[in-house]
Design a protein around this motif. Structure first.
Motif, short mmCIF file in Angstrom:
data_model
loop_
_atom_site.label_atom_id
_atom_site.label_comp_id
_atom_site.label_asym_id
_atom_site.label_seq_id
_atom_site.Cartn_x
_atom_site.Cartn_y
_atom_site.Cartn_z
N LYS A 118 -36.79 -27.39 4.30
CA LYS A 118 -37.39 -28.62 4.80
C LYS A 118 -36.32 -29.52 5.42
CE LYS A 118 -40.41 -32.10 3.01
NZ LYS A 118 -40.76 -32.73 1.74
N SER A 119 -35.20 -29.63 4.70
CA SER A 119 -34.10 -30.45 5.22
C SER A 119 -33.56 -29.87 6.52
CB SER A 119 -32.95 -30.53 4.20
OG SER A 119 -33.42 -31.01 2.98
N GLN A 154 -35.81 -30.78 9.34
CA GLN A 154 -35.61 -32.18 9.74
C GLN A 154 -34.32 -32.36 10.52
OE1 GLN A 154 -36.12 -33.83 5.76
NE2 GLN A 154 -37.77 -35.09 6.59
N ASN A 178 -34.15 -35.38 13.00
CA ASN A 178 -34.56 -36.48 12.11
C ASN A 178 -33.57 -36.78 11.00
OD1 ASN A 178 -36.91 -36.74 13.56
ND2 ASN A 178 -37.98 -35.21 12.30
#
Lengths: 598, 566
Positions: B409-410, B413, B418
């Motif tokens: 997930k990181s 991003q 992000n």
């Protein structure tokens, strides 16, 4: 009314912090009481130093150590005064003082800590020189032991002095040493001076000022002074101090004086008592809290004073009066109505008196015994119970029944202990067997029953299963001696006997015997264990020293060949007891199990 | 990082976080006594030599790389396998019956009044040396090494706990031990190896000390209680003769495969202190069982301090400010004031251990990222390096998956712009720390508490809370380890030494000097009372004498015959 100046004088003892180094010398010698003479305690050491040591043509030097309050400075001053003929001029301003006599020069150093590190080192250098060179110097040095050790360590020139100091601190003074005698004033038994000190504190001339005082009847101070002149009470005070000494607790002379002075005044002043004349009835309810047998334990004292006054701090640990002994309580409450002699005694002891709230105690006692309107209801704690600790403490000092009041001490074997020190052979014989049993139980951790041999065992301390101690040596009871040794010295007031267990090695072992000092605590512990007591009571105080004895026995008596011995000897559970067994591997590679002969 | 010990040249599996800081390895399963047992097994397995089995960090070349493990299945089964055994197995039933039958032929009781079977008497004598207080299967129990012949290495019968059959299999005798393994390390978890390595590292510069320690321990284990050793040997040999008729014992052969772990090679000063302590302790003229007991306590003490020291060894942490171990000698006599401070310092240590773990993870990640040549493609490298370092491949599938999900997930991003690189690294460190701390908390964090409580360095023995104390045996061990027999030292100097060497605080001087007085302000008087209370205890124990003036001398009492003492 102005009050008695002697009371004010006494209160100065008790308010001075015991940590104040100079207090003792200062008060004893400089501040004279308004009436009477200052206290003069004649000590063996003073006589010894003046008459024996410093009368020689070439005397050795002397170092005095001891706690603050043991009278090191006082002694220096006495010696200087006697050698000089009068108190040396400027004594108080000087840190040291010297006097040429025919043959030598005496240098008195009042306090080694006060002269600074460099000068202190120089001084000890000069002392060390007297070992090897002919000099005129003879020293009398009062020293704080810590400071002395610090100055002596790390200087090779001083090695000989250091060794002598070390040896004499450990083994006592060597009075015929050529160069240096070291006295540790800690070794003085303060109990020896109780009578003398009480005699001075209660001397009639010090209390003349009280005559005609209106508060006379309600004054606990005067009451106490009067009581403490009684021989029985003085003897009981002395006994208390002796008990402390047998617990290896040393009370300094100054702490003793603070304690005795406080026992009289309870920290009260004349003016405070005189003020109470205005509300006499309320005061009578309180005055018994300040009588000597309460003051002696510091019952009414604040926490700080209790902590700082060493005698009170240590006496409180004895907890006398707080637990019930039936024979004592029964006497307090009933007065033994069937025994006319005891009844008489009871009347004399519990008569109307300031320490009993005048008639208050008697009233409450009778109410309790006879019932009636004022008697307590079923679910109430009788008022009389509040008097019990108070009356126990009173009887502790005033009742002649010595054996009974000794039971107020927290030691079950105190009477026996002192009997042994008086040299009762039959008791010594029996006690030895009990102590051996106690040691056997303590060493092995098992409830053994053998008293005829001492078994020194080795075992795994954290055994998960039933421990099986392995016997490394057994010492027959005939190799063990229980005796008392007098600690008297021609140079120190040391009126004390010590109980010693001497253990000789078993046959075939070439080693010196081991001596073990059994003080009151260890005696109590081992006797309790031998009588079936559990191991926890007094364990913190005694277990480690007993382990130490075991270590000593093992390391001196078990020789290498023996620990290589081809047999294991051990205690095995056998029905209701433990039985000694042995086991070994024989030459045919078989395991043999036999009886327990080592 | 510098390591000292045996490092497998093709190590691929990585190590848990704690190993990188405290060595490979310390684990909660190991009982306090098993540190001593394992240590002595390793030492004896290297033929009583220190500095063996080491292929990294040492100045000298090891004579042996593997140490011998002591199987002694005959002795072990005789002592521990009986009717109440929790892990019974038909092979063991059979072996036990055979052994007892054979032994009965070899035991003769001269005492006809003996209660019960002579063989049982021998067993109960041996059982008195059971060293570990726990409900364990017979093969995982140990004996206190009163003699070399009582040393036992942890064993395991594979599948025994799940074995359902109860019928006797009547196998040939030689097969009965076949399924027993010696490489489990559930209880001999390498804590004793770590101690062996600490002592070896601490004596790198002092060969005479190294030899003395090893020889003296050999002497203790071989010369004392020789008769007991003979009985143990006879029992064990009875089994091996029965079983292998003089041929090689396959279990023994299998057992001979022990290789050491390793420790981080830093703070060698502390290793040398440990070696000095043991060197000094072994000079004491004491009964061998007493001396081994003191040794067991000292090992626990050293390992606990080792954990604290390494927990505080970090550039971000000021060692002196954090490494204050206040000993509570008051036992509540001060209304619990000292106790309260001591307890808070104890819980601080645990927090430091966790913090050290966290910092280590962050440092590793940052150092790796900084080392990559292509800063844009660091994620892949980082993932594989960390997985390798900490052995993530060995984790449970689900645990690993949830970690991967978080990281992925990181990554998304980050790739989507992000997240900054720093923020990504921050998140990665967080996720990695979380997953590593699971094992860390479960298997390592409690080690210091378990050890310290067992040796009475921390009280009370039970329960989660604790404060530093010095129990009787530990106090004796420390005293004996700091003074040669017959030597004396002024009490205050002794206290200073305890502070300098171990960080222990008792009195006002060290409380002030360490900054503790400032950090936890109380009246200095309390420290003075604390100091007096410890002295009182030492006096009762015969470890200190006070002649006058509150100048006490700490002594290592040497037997003085004929003189007044005690």
């Amino acid at each position: 009314m102005s009050g008695n100046p002697f009371v004010e004088y006494l209160n100065r003892y008790t308010t001075v912090s015991p940590e104040h180094e100079a207090a003792f010398d200062e008060f004893i010698t400089q501040t004279q009481p308004a009436t009477g003479a200052p206290l003069r305690l004649e000590t063996k050491i003073e006589t010894f130093l003046v008459k024996d040591l410093f009368s020689k043509s070439r005397p050795p030097s002397v170092i005095l150590t001891g706690n603050a309050g043991d009278g090191k400075t006082y002694l220096c001053r006495q010696i200087a005064t006697q050698m000089n003929g009068s108190i040396p001029k400027d004594w108080d301003e000087q840190t040291s003082w010297a006097k040429e006599t025919p043959g030598f020069k005496l240098v008195v150093v009042k306090d080694l800590s006060e002269i600074g590190e460099t000068k202190g080192s120089e001084l000890l250098d000069r002392l060390a020189k007297t070992y090897s060179q002919p000099t005129n110097d003879v020293f009398l040095i009062a020293a704080n032991e810590g400071r002395l050790r610090a100055l002596l360590s790390g200087n090779e020139e001083l090695e000989k002095v250091r060794e002598d100091v070390e040896a004499q601190l450990r083994n006592g003074p060597e009075l015929d040493h050529q160069h240096l005698v070291v006295f540790n004033l800690n070794q003085i038994t303060t109990s020896h001076f109780i009578n003398k000190a009480l005699g001075w504190l209660t001397a009639p001339e010090n209390w003349q000022a009280c005559q005609g005082c209106l508060a006379h009847k309600i004054c606990p101070i005067q009451f106490n002074a009067n009581k403490l002149s009684n021989d029985l009470i003085a003897a009981r005070f002395q006994h208390l101090y002796q008990v402390l000494e047998h617990l290896d607790i040393h009370i300094t002379i100054r702490d003793m004086l603070i304690h005795l002075a406080y026992s009289i005044t309870g920290g009260n002043s004349c003016s405070k008592i005189i003020q109470q004349l205005d509300n006499k009835l309320i005061w009578i309810e309180k005055a018994h809290n300040y009588v000597y047998f309460e003051n002696a334990w510091g019952e009414a004292a604040d926490e700080t004073f209790r902590r700082k006054a060493a005698a009170i701090r240590n006496l409180r640990k004895l907890n006398v009066g707080n637990s019930s002994i039936f024979a004592v309580d029964d006497f307090i409450v009933t007065g033994y109505p069937d025994d006319p002699v005891q009844q008489q005694t009871h009347r004399a002891l519990f008569n109307e008196s300031l320490d009993l709230g005048l008639k208050k105690f008697q009233q409450e006692r009778l109410a309790y015994l006879q019932g009636g309107a004022s008697s307590p209801k079923h679910d109430q704690v009788p008022v009389l119970m509040k008097w019990l600790p108070h009356c126990r403490r009173k009887l502790f000092f005033e009742w002649k029944e010595k054996e009974t009041i000794e039971r107020l001490y927290p030691f079950s074997y105190l009477s026996l202990y002192f009997k042994l020190l008086e040299g009762d052979q039959a008791s010594l014989y029996n006690a030895k067997r009990d102590l051996v049993l106690g040691l056997n139980r303590s060493f092995s951790g098992l409830f053994l029953t053998n008293r005829e041999d001492l078994y020194v065992t080795s075992q795994y301390a954290h055994a998960v299963e039933q421990p099986v101690p392995i016997v490394l040596i057994s010492i027959p009871i005939d190799n063990i001696k229980l005796s008392f040794v007098s600690m008297q010295s021609p140079a120190l007031d040391r009126e004390m006997k010590k109980l010693m267990l001497t253990i000789y090695p078993p046959v075939k072992v070439d080693a010196s015997p081991i001596e073990w000092h059994i003080n009151l605590l260890r005696f109590e512990y081992l006797m309790r264990r031998s009588q079936g007591g559990t191991s926890n009571i007094l364990a913190a105080e005694c277990e480690l020293s007993i382990r130490q004895l075991k270590d000593d026995l093992l390391s001196s008596f078990v020789q290498q060949e023996e620990s290589n011995s081809s047999r294991i000897v051990f205690f095995a559970a056998d029905r209701n007891r433990y039985k000694l067994q042995s086991m070994w591997v024989d030459e045919n590679e078989h395991i043999r199990i036999g009886g327990g002969d080592l | 990082m510098n390591r000292y010990g045996y490092v497998d040249s093709n190590e691929k599996e990585g190590y848990p976080l704690a190993a990188w800081i405290w060595g490979h390895r310390l684990r909660i399963g190991q009982d306090w006594m098993e540190y001593l047992l394992e240590f002595l097994n390793v030492l004896a397995g290297f033929d009583y030599k220190l500095g063996q089995g080491i292929n990294q960090g040492s100045h000298s070349v090891s004579e042996f790389i593997e140490y011998k493990r002591f199987a002694r299945l005959g002795l072990r089964r005789f002592v521990f396998y009986h009717e109440r055994e929790k892990t019974r197995h038909p092979d063991d039933d059979q072996a036990h019956t055979l052994l007892i039958q054979e032994l009965q032929k070899k035991v003769e009781a001269l005492d006809t009044n003996l209660v019960g079977e002579p063989v049982n008497l021998i067993r109960s004598l041996m059982q008195a040396f059971s060293a570990v207080e726990a409900q364990r299967s017979w093969y995982a129990k140990s004996l206190f090494p009163a003699h070399h012949n009582l040393l036992l290495w942890e064993a395991l019968r594979k599948g025994a706990t799940k074995y359902k059959g109860r019928t006797s299999s009547n196998k040939p005798t030689a097969w009965l031990d076949k399924e027993i393994r010696f490489d489990q390390r559930n209880f001999f978890a390498r804590g004793g190896e770590i101690y062996y390595l600490i002592l070896s590292a601490g004596t790198e510069r002092f060969p005479e000390k190294r030899d003395y320690i090893a020889k003296r321990l050999e002497e203790l284990l071989k010369q004392s209680n020789a008769a007991l050793g003979e009985v143990a040997l006879l029992i064990d040999q009875t089994w091996s003769k029965l079983c292998y008729e003089g041929k090689d014992n396959p279990a023994e052969t299998l057992a001979k495969t022990g290789k050491l772990g390793w420790i981080p090679y830093q703070n060698t000063g502390f290793y040398e202190i440990v070696a000095e302590d043991i060197y000094q302790l072994l000079h004491a003229n004491l009964d061998s069982l007493e001396l081994l007991d003191l040794l067991a306590h000292l090992i626990g003490f050293h390992i606990t301090l080792y954990i604290y020291q390494n927990a505080n060894q970090n550039s971000e942490i000021d060692l002196h400010e954090n490494y204050n171990l206040l000993i509570d000698a008051m036992e509540g006599a001060d209304g619990g004031i000292i106790r309260g401070i001591s307890a808070s310092l104890f819980s601080e240590q645990e927090a430091h251990i966790v913090r050290r773990g966290r910092i280590y993870v962050r440092e590793q990640v940052e150092a790796h990222v900084a080392s990559y040549e292509n800063p844009n493609d660091f994620i892949h490298n980082l993932e594989s390096d960390m997985s390798e370092t900490f052995g993530l491949g060995g984790l449970h599938k689900n645990t690993l998956q949830s970690f991967k999900d978080k990281v992925n997930k990181s990554i998304e991003q980050f790739n989507g712009g992000n997240l900054t690189k720093d923020a990504f690294i921050g998140r990665y460190v967080e996720s990695l720390t979380d997953i590593l701390l699971n094992d860390f908390r479960k298997n390592f964090l409690g080690v210091h508490k378990k050890l310290a409580k067992a040796i009475e360095f921390v009280a009370p023995r039970k329960g989660p809370s604790g404060r530093f104390v010095l129990g009787d045996t530990l106090l004796k061990a420390i005293t004996v380890a700091n003074l040669m027999p017959g030597q004396a030292q002024i009490y205050y100097e002794f206290l200073r030494r305890l502070y300098d060497r171990y960080g222990l605080i008792v009195g006002p001087d060290d409380a002030r000097g360490s900054g503790l007085l400032e950090r936890k302000p109380i009246n200095e008087q309390y420290y003075r009372l604390n100091q007096d209370a410890l002295l009182e205890k030492m006096k009762h124990a015969g470890l200190a004498i006070e002649y006058s003036d509150a100048t006490a001398i700490v002594i290592h009492h040497q037997t003085v015959s004929g003189g007044e003492h005690g």
